[in-house]
Design a protein around this motif. Sequence first.
Motif, mmCIF file in Angstrom:
data_model
loop_
_atom_site.group_PDB
_atom_site.id
_atom_site.type_symbol
_atom_site.label_atom_id
_atom_site.label_comp_id
_atom_site.label_asym_id
_atom_site.label_seq_id
_atom_site.Cartn_x
_atom_site.Cartn_y
_atom_site.Cartn_z
ATOM 1 N N VAL A 177 0.877 -1.167 0.000
ATOM 2 C CA VAL A 177 0.000 0.000 0.000
ATOM 3 C C VAL A 177 0.917 1.220 0.000
ATOM 4 O O VAL A 177 1.772 1.360 0.872
ATOM 5 C CB VAL A 177 -0.922 0.031 1.236
ATOM 6 C CG1 VAL A 177 -1.798 1.283 1.214
ATOM 7 C CG2 VAL A 177 -1.778 -1.230 1.303
ATOM 8 N N SER A 178 0.741 2.092 -0.988
ATOM 9 C CA SER A 178 1.627 3.244 -1.117
ATOM 10 C C SER A 178 0.823 4.473 -1.536
ATOM 11 O O SER A 178 -0.286 4.357 -2.048
ATOM 12 C CB SER A 178 2.723 2.959 -2.148
ATOM 13 O OG SER A 178 3.708 3.959 -2.124
ATOM 14 N N CYS A 179 1.428 5.636 -1.326
ATOM 15 C CA CYS A 179 0.828 6.894 -1.719
ATOM 16 C C CYS A 179 1.934 7.792 -2.260
ATOM 17 O O CYS A 179 2.927 8.024 -1.574
ATOM 18 C CB CYS A 179 0.144 7.548 -0.519
ATOM 19 S SG CYS A 179 -0.709 9.087 -0.927
ATOM 20 N N ALA A 192 -5.660 0.565 3.893
ATOM 21 C CA ALA A 192 -4.975 -0.232 4.912
ATOM 22 C C ALA A 192 -5.965 -0.864 5.891
ATOM 23 O O ALA A 192 -5.854 -2.055 6.221
ATOM 24 C CB ALA A 192 -3.962 0.630 5.657
ATOM 25 N N VAL A 193 -6.930 -0.100 6.347
ATOM 26 C CA VAL A 193 -7.930 -0.613 7.293
ATOM 27 C C VAL A 193 -8.778 -1.692 6.621
ATOM 28 O O VAL A 193 -9.040 -2.749 7.207
ATOM 29 C CB VAL A 193 -8.814 0.530 7.845
ATOM 30 C CG1 VAL A 193 -10.012 -0.021 8.604
ATOM 31 C CG2 VAL A 193 -7.981 1.450 8.732
ATOM 32 N N ARG A 194 -9.198 -1.443 5.387
ATOM 33 C CA ARG A 194 -10.002 -2.427 4.654
ATOM 34 C C ARG A 194 -9.248 -3.750 4.515
ATOM 35 O O ARG A 194 -9.815 -4.820 4.751
ATOM 36 C CB ARG A 194 -10.384 -1.874 3.289
ATOM 37 C CG ARG A 194 -11.337 -2.779 2.512
ATOM 38 C CD ARG A 194 -11.623 -2.242 1.145
ATOM 39 N NE ARG A 194 -10.336 -2.107 0.457
ATOM 40 C CZ ARG A 194 -10.091 -1.276 -0.542
ATOM 41 N NH1 ARG A 194 -11.020 -0.494 -1.005
ATOM 42 N NH2 ARG A 194 -8.911 -1.222 -1.097
ATOM 43 N N LEU A 195 -7.971 -3.689 4.172
ATOM 44 C CA LEU A 195 -7.185 -4.911 4.021
ATOM 45 C C LEU A 195 -6.944 -5.589 5.367
ATOM 46 O O LEU A 195 -6.939 -6.819 5.449
ATOM 47 C CB LEU A 195 -5.848 -4.607 3.347
ATOM 48 C CG LEU A 195 -5.923 -4.171 1.897
ATOM 49 C CD1 LEU A 195 -4.534 -3.831 1.371
ATOM 50 C CD2 LEU A 195 -6.561 -5.250 1.033
ATOM 51 N N GLN A 234 -9.953 -10.634 0.945
ATOM 52 C CA GLN A 234 -9.561 -9.643 -0.052
ATOM 53 C C GLN A 234 -8.034 -9.612 -0.220
ATOM 54 O O GLN A 234 -7.534 -9.480 -1.324
ATOM 55 C CB GLN A 234 -10.080 -8.257 0.314
ATOM 56 C CG GLN A 234 -9.800 -7.245 -0.780
ATOM 57 C CD GLN A 234 -10.382 -5.881 -0.487
ATOM 58 O OE1 GLN A 234 -10.743 -5.586 0.633
ATOM 59 N NE2 GLN A 234 -10.446 -5.058 -1.511
ATOM 60 N N VAL A 235 -7.303 -9.751 0.882
ATOM 61 C CA VAL A 235 -5.844 -9.795 0.805
ATOM 62 C C VAL A 235 -5.400 -10.998 -0.027
ATOM 63 O O VAL A 235 -4.511 -10.884 -0.869
ATOM 64 C CB VAL A 235 -5.201 -9.840 2.214
ATOM 65 C CG1 VAL A 235 -3.702 -10.087 2.121
ATOM 66 C CG2 VAL A 235 -5.500 -8.560 2.977
#
Length: 133
Positions: free
Chosen positions: A24-26, A60-63, A69-70
């Motif tokens: 996960v990146s931004c 991040a929270v969703r995963l 899903q992961v």
Amino acid sequence: FLDNFFYNAGTTGSDVLFAGVPVVSCAGRRTLARMGASLAYALEFTTLLARDAQDYVKIAVRLGRNRLQVAKIKQQLDRQLKSSHLFDVDRWVLGYEVLLLTLWDAAVSAPHKLTEKDQRPFRIVTSDPSTTP
């Protein structure tokens, strides 16, 4: 893998992706804050690339709450790893061999001002013996 905002995980991110771990990146404004996004685009896997800090936290929270899903994302990532040029070692080696052969040809055909003492013999070995000079 949660990538840092201000100093993205360049080599570490690459290693993590190669191991099949989603990142996960931004993307930030500076070069060092865009390495994670660069890897995601090179891999053509931008699913976990957040638009901003709020989106990053949301992903991040969703995963973190959804192992299924992961698992699906890991499967998608695995498919991308197999089809992407990012980790295509054979293609990279071939390109590097072509580069070395081109440099060799240029060196051999160029007029030299080196003395005999300065010249040291070497041999380029490729994975294809028919192309070895």
